[in-house]
Write a protein that holds these residues in place. Structure first.
Motif: not given
Lengths: 337, 370
Positions: A223-230, A232-237
């Protein structure tokens, strides 16, 4: 080699609060001989009978030990939720105190005392208003997108001062004989009369919060990488953020319920943790937990040693924390990480 | 366009002024009714706690009691019906409700030492009693002085000062005789107890711990309880010790209490005795082991509390509790009846006496103020 180092770090993190709790047993007004303290611990832990004066047993086992355990839990909770908020919001300047969670929880508690005579709703209200405070701070922080780090702090300042005002208002309308002392007593908070029963009650929200944060600490990294990145890694932010905020709020509300509003621990400790173990939340989160516990015990013991009458916890933490915050502001120049 | 705007502004200003005037009149009206307000001549001059000489009109009819203790005294002196302004707590005493039937309607112009002057003016008191915290604040003092209502500072640090203040209140409301009757009884209680306990050698005196409202809140030096506990021949363990001071109250640490190990614990709040008796942290104390934790009676106030008027009764009760053999002839029921019936002129029922002595149920539950 790396694995060995990691194991050593975890071992130190786990052991140091225990060592501090153990050392706290030796500090106090009542003089208990050192061997007696060890003996009491031994016979209590092995469920044997202590052939020592009752008063010694009372002092060590019923007064100092619960106080130390609760102090460690409170410090740990404040620090771990501070670290989580900092990671989640990608902002080194926030903590549960700064985001208004503590004031919100305090207000919730005061409101619960006002509305219901029993204290059973305190935790529910503290949790609810603590959570509300974070959300409000977050929303205010998003009003202006150019300097998000400062805006979030500003949002927190606004929200916590509104809640502090509401606390004062609650005190104002409270019945001066029953409710007001209850509210004041409660907000001032103190570990001084902590009992094992208190640990059983307040320990649950704190333990749940801590466990939750420890369990999903790797997600905070993402999450600390930013919403978009998170994403794109398949995380339900949204879900992950919700869980982190709930757990951190739960831990803070539990801590506030025990010892009142204690500032700065949640802000300062994660930074010390970062200096020691680096930025990786997988290690930083447990490190903050452990450091927070040690720090709180240190401050509590100092407060007991410096003068005969105890110095309230909040005073000492603020004296240490305030200047440190200025240092951080200067170092980060109010920007992001 | 310009003129139009300024006309509008003018009209608005006029409206505002008119509004202000109307509001001002509304405020002035009650003052207008005060034609019968007592003149300054024939006034009595009294000296209050901080040494101010105040001229008090000699026919005080409306009294403001912004310190609970002063309300109790005024009620004791038979003037409870004239109380027009109080602090919130006064409305919740069971006996106060009976002594001052109108207290439910009294205004509450003060909260935690700060006075709301406008509300106070609405109550139209001829005389106001305030606490010394209020008088210590220059701003509060200036506000009060502007109202022109004479005010007296009520406070005390020991029994002598408490008696003086009662006399002062009596003088101010024109009931000096009754105030002196109280003081006479007060002094008689002190003398009766003193003459018997003074021969007790120091090492045989009972060491007591006095809990005020909360288990760990207790007495510091230079307070009323420090004085009266000394008179009953007790050694009050917390006096002269280093205590934690928070929000006007003194607290002892748990380890300090264990260190003192008092022989007897007296508590003034219902429920605290049970808390102490059942709490493992207190279980190693001699007082707890020997079952010597006693609930003090509660009448108009908690007996023996720093703000209590029932100090003489607290002295008798504590003396009898600590030294039952020495005071076997003292009949607390009779003393209690005498105190409320003769000094308060309050026909207390036998049942209520028992209730007072048990210390239970003497404060109206929340939301059921008198």
């Amino acid at each position: 080699m790396y694995a060995v180092r990691k194991k050593t770090i975890y071992a130190i993190l786990l052991l140091s609060p225990l060592v501090f709790i153990f050392l706290s047993l030796f500090i106090g007004r009542y003089h208990v001989p050192l061997p007696a303290i060890v003996e009491i611990l031994w016979c209590k832990l092995t469920l044997g009978y202590c052939n020592l004066p009752d008063t010694y047993v009372s002092v060590v086992w019923d007064i100092r030990l619960p106080r130390a355990i609760l102090g460690a839990l409170v410090g740990g909770c404040l620090a771990i939720s501070g670290a989580s908020f900092q990671g989640l919001f990608r902002n080194p300047l926030v903590s549960s105190g700064i985001l208004g969670v503590s004031s919100g929880a305090g207000f919730g508690a005061a409101l619960a005392i006002l509305i219901f005579s029993t204290t059973s709703y305190i935790y529910v209200f503290a949790f609810f208003f603590g959570g509300l405070a974070v959300l409000m701070s977050y929303m205010i922080g998003r009003v202006y997108n150019t300097t998000p780090a400062i805006m979030l702090v500003l949002g927190g300042v606004i929200v916590s001062s509104v809640f502090s005002a509401l606390i004062s208002f609650a005190k104002y309308v409270a019945d001066p004989y029953d409710q007001l002392p209850a509210i004041v007593f409660w907000l001032m908070g103190s570990l001084a009369s902590a009992r094992f029963q208190d640990i059983a009650v307040a320990g649950i929200p704190m333990a749940v919060g801590i466990a939750g944060l420890l369990a999903i600490r790797w997600r905070i990294n993402v999450l600390s990488m930013g919403d978009k990145e998170a994403r794109s890694l398949g995380i339900n932010t949204a879900l992950s953020k919700g869980i982190v905020i709930s757990c951190a709020t739960l831990a803070t509300a539990g801590a506030v319920c025990v010892s009142g509003i204690i500032g700065w621990v949640g802000l300062v400790i994660p930074h010390i943790g970062r200096m020691l173990v680096g930025n990786d939340n997988r290690v930083l989160i447990p490190a903050s937990l452990s450091l927070g516990a040690c720090f709180m015990l240190l401050v509590d013991n100092l407060g007991r040693v410096i003068t005969g009458s105890e110095i309230p916890l909040g005073i000492l933490t603020a004296i240490v924390g305030g200047p440190f915050f200025v240092y951080l502001l200067k170092k980060t120049k109010g920007g992001g990480w | 366009m310009y003129t139009k705007k300024s006309t509008l502004a003018l009209i608005l200003t006029a409206c505002l002024l008119a509004l202000l005037l109307v509001a001002g009149c509304a405020q002035n009206n009650p003052a207008g009714n005060e034609a019968g307000r007592p003149e300054k001549q024939g006034a009595v001059t009294v000296t209050d706690f901080i040494g101010r000489q105040v001229a008090v009109p000699d026919n005080v009819e409306r009294i403001g009691c912004l310190y609970a203790f002063s309300g109790h005294v005024v009620a004791m002196l038979g003037r409870g019906g004239d109380i027009v302004a109080v602090v919130e707590g006064l409305k919740r005493d069971v006996i106060m409700g009976e002594l001052c039937p109108g207290i439910g309607e009294a205004l509450v112009p003060a909260s935690s030492g700060a006075v709301n002057v406008e509300e106070l003016l609405n109550a139209r008191p001829d005389l106001v009693f305030i606490r010394s915290e209020t008088a210590a604040n220059e701003g509060e003092k200036a506000k009060l002085e502007k109202t022109g209502i004479p005010y007296l500072v009520v406070d005390y640090r020991n029994m002598k000062e408490q008696m003086y203040i009662v006399e002062m209140i009596g003088q101010a409301v024109g009931e000096k005789e009754r105030a002196l009757k109280y003081n006479e009884y007060y002094q008689r209680c002190i003398d009766r107890v003193q003459e018997r306990v003074q021969n007790i050698p120091l090492d045989e005196r009972v060491r007591i711990y006095h809990s005020i409202n909360e288990a760990t809140r207790t007495d510091a030096r230079d307070t009323l309880p420090a004085d009266w506990t000394q008179v009953v021949g007790a050694i009050n363990v917390s006096v002269n010790e280093e205590l934690k001071f928070l929000e006007d109250k003194y607290f002892a640490g748990l380890e300090q209490i264990l260190l003192w190990d008092p022989e007897v614990i007296i508590v003034n709040e219902a429920g605290v005795a049970d808390y102490i008796m059942t709490n493992t942290q207190w279980s190693s104390l001699s007082a707890v082991k020997n079952n010597k934790v006693y609930q003090m009676p509660i009448g108009i106030s908690r007996w023996g509390h720093p703000g209590s008027l029932e100090t003489p009764l607290a002295i008798l009760w504590t003396a009898k509790t600590l030294y039952p053999d020495l005071f076997s002839d003292i009949d607390l029921v009779a003393e209690t009846k005498y105190f409320y019936r003769e000094i308060f002129n309050y026909p207390i029922s036998d049942q209520l006496v028992a209730q007072v002595l048990s210390g239970k149920g003497m404060r109206a539950p929340k939301g059921k103020a008198n």
